[in-house]
Enzyme design. Structure first.
Site, PDB file in Angstrom:
ATOM      1  CG  ASP A   1      -8.732  -1.062  11.784  1.00 19.09           C
ATOM      2  OD1 ASP A   1      -7.781  -1.777  11.376  1.00 19.09           O
ATOM      3  OD2 ASP A   1      -9.134  -0.062  11.151  1.00 19.09           O
TER       4      ASP A   1
ATOM      5  CD  GLU B   1      -8.615   1.009   7.878  1.00 20.41           C
ATOM      6  OE1 GLU B   1      -8.484   0.037   8.647  1.00 20.41           O
ATOM      7  OE2 GLU B   1      -8.048   2.100   8.075  1.00 20.41           O
TER       8      GLU B   1
ATOM      9  CG  ASP C   1      -0.293  -0.497   2.494  1.00 23.99           C
ATOM     10  OD1 ASP C   1       0.953  -0.501   2.566  1.00 23.99           O
ATOM     11  OD2 ASP C   1      -1.007  -0.883   3.419  1.00 23.99           O
TER      12      ASP C   1
ATOM     13  CG  HIS D   1      -5.657  -2.154   8.853  1.00 23.01           C
ATOM     14  ND1 HIS D   1      -5.850  -0.861   9.289  1.00 23.01           N
ATOM     15  CD2 HIS D   1      -4.330  -2.366   8.965  1.00 23.01           C
ATOM     16  CE1 HIS D   1      -4.691  -0.330   9.638  1.00 23.01           C
ATOM     17  NE2 HIS D   1      -3.744  -1.235   9.457  1.00 23.01           N
TER      18      HIS D   1
END
Ligand code: F6R
Length: 266
Positions: free
Chosen positions: A136, A143, A67, A138
């Site tokens: 979270d 997400e 990413d 990810h």
């Protein structure tokens, strides 16, 4: 899944680097999927050491990063391209032509994402993918709620991810709100996956991802569906796992009887 809990971050990092080293010795032209963030820094440090002291060869390796923040040029000191140069690429003999990090400043994002997917396929697919895990759940920037079949695309970051990453920027407002990220489906096509996590802040989400239900609400939980995943944790990140004693026993017995199979799902 093979779950390995090592006592310290350094031990976790050395083991992860060792799994990658085995892959490179087996196939010098391996396609490596790489992550940024604080978790893999120790692994990259160990790979650099292996290159400098033991001659581990990266000359035929092809890399794809997971990413990149939207809008950050490679020269920006918080861009993921800059991070990779600093922690790995500048210190090994990888051919710059073989490095792929999503362009945070791509003009046509959709076209770029399609190209990135096609490029991964063209090189034969990712042999070994390194992952961290977000607070979270990810993986890459997928997400909660990301489709388990998603491909490389633009994602809006959650408030939690922005807060988690604010430590790297002067002000919270400077943290980009969007990123180009490989999808969950893209990641699942890697032939082998290593997921790393360290520190007490990751303990809860690691337990959810590994021992909880498979759900798009915790993207990392989908790794339970992949046939060759090795999760390498330090003691703190592994502290909430219900079956920690079993994972530690598996590691001890493998080490005693079949050490060559550590890091290989059995
Ligand atoms: C980074 C990435 C992210 C991180 C995750 C954990 O390329 O894909 O999913 O792995 O946010 O970040 P750290 O390691 O900083 O806790």
């Amino acid at each position: 899944m093979e779950i390995i809990i090592r006592e310290t971050y350094e031990q976790m990092s050395r083991l992860a680097a060792d799994v990658i080293r085995h892959q490179l010795l087996k196939k010098p032209s391996s396609v490596l999927g790489l992550a940024t963030g604080s978790t893999p820094i120790g692994t990259y440090k160990e790979l650099v050491r292996m290159h400098q002291e033991e001659g581990l060869d990266f000359s035929k390796v092809i890399t794809f990063n997971l990413d990149e923040y939207l809008g950050l040029p490679p020269s920006h000191d918080q861009s993921y391209r800059y991070f990779m140069d600093q922690h790995l690429f500048n210190h090994i003999n990888v051919d710059p032509k073989n490095i792929h990090v999503p362009y945070g400043h791509a003009e046509d994002i959709e076209e770029f994402c399609e190209w990135y997917e096609a490029e991964i396929k063209r090189t034969g697919g990712i042999d070994i993918q390194v992952l961290g895990i977000g607070g979270d759940g990810h993986i890459a920037f997928n997400e909660p709620g990301s489709s388990l079949g998603s491909r490389t695309r633009l994602k809006t970051l959650t408030k939690q991810t922005i807060d988690d990453n604010a430590r790297f920027f002067a002000k919270e407002e400077e943290v980009p709100r969007f990123a180009i990220t490989m999808g969950v489906g893209t990641i699942l096509e890697a032939k082998k996956i290593i997921m790393l996590a360290n520190g007490p802040k990751k303990a809860e989400i690691v337990a959810e991802a590994i021992e909880g239900p498979v759900t798009a609400q915790v993207s990392a939980s989908v790794l339970q569906m992949h046939r060759d995943v090795v999760v390498i944790l330090d003691a703190e990140a592994g502290s909430r796992l219900k079956r920690a004693d079993y994972y530690k026993w598996v590691y001890q017995e493998k080490k005693r009887l079949i050490p060559q199979m550590i890091g290989k799902v059995t």
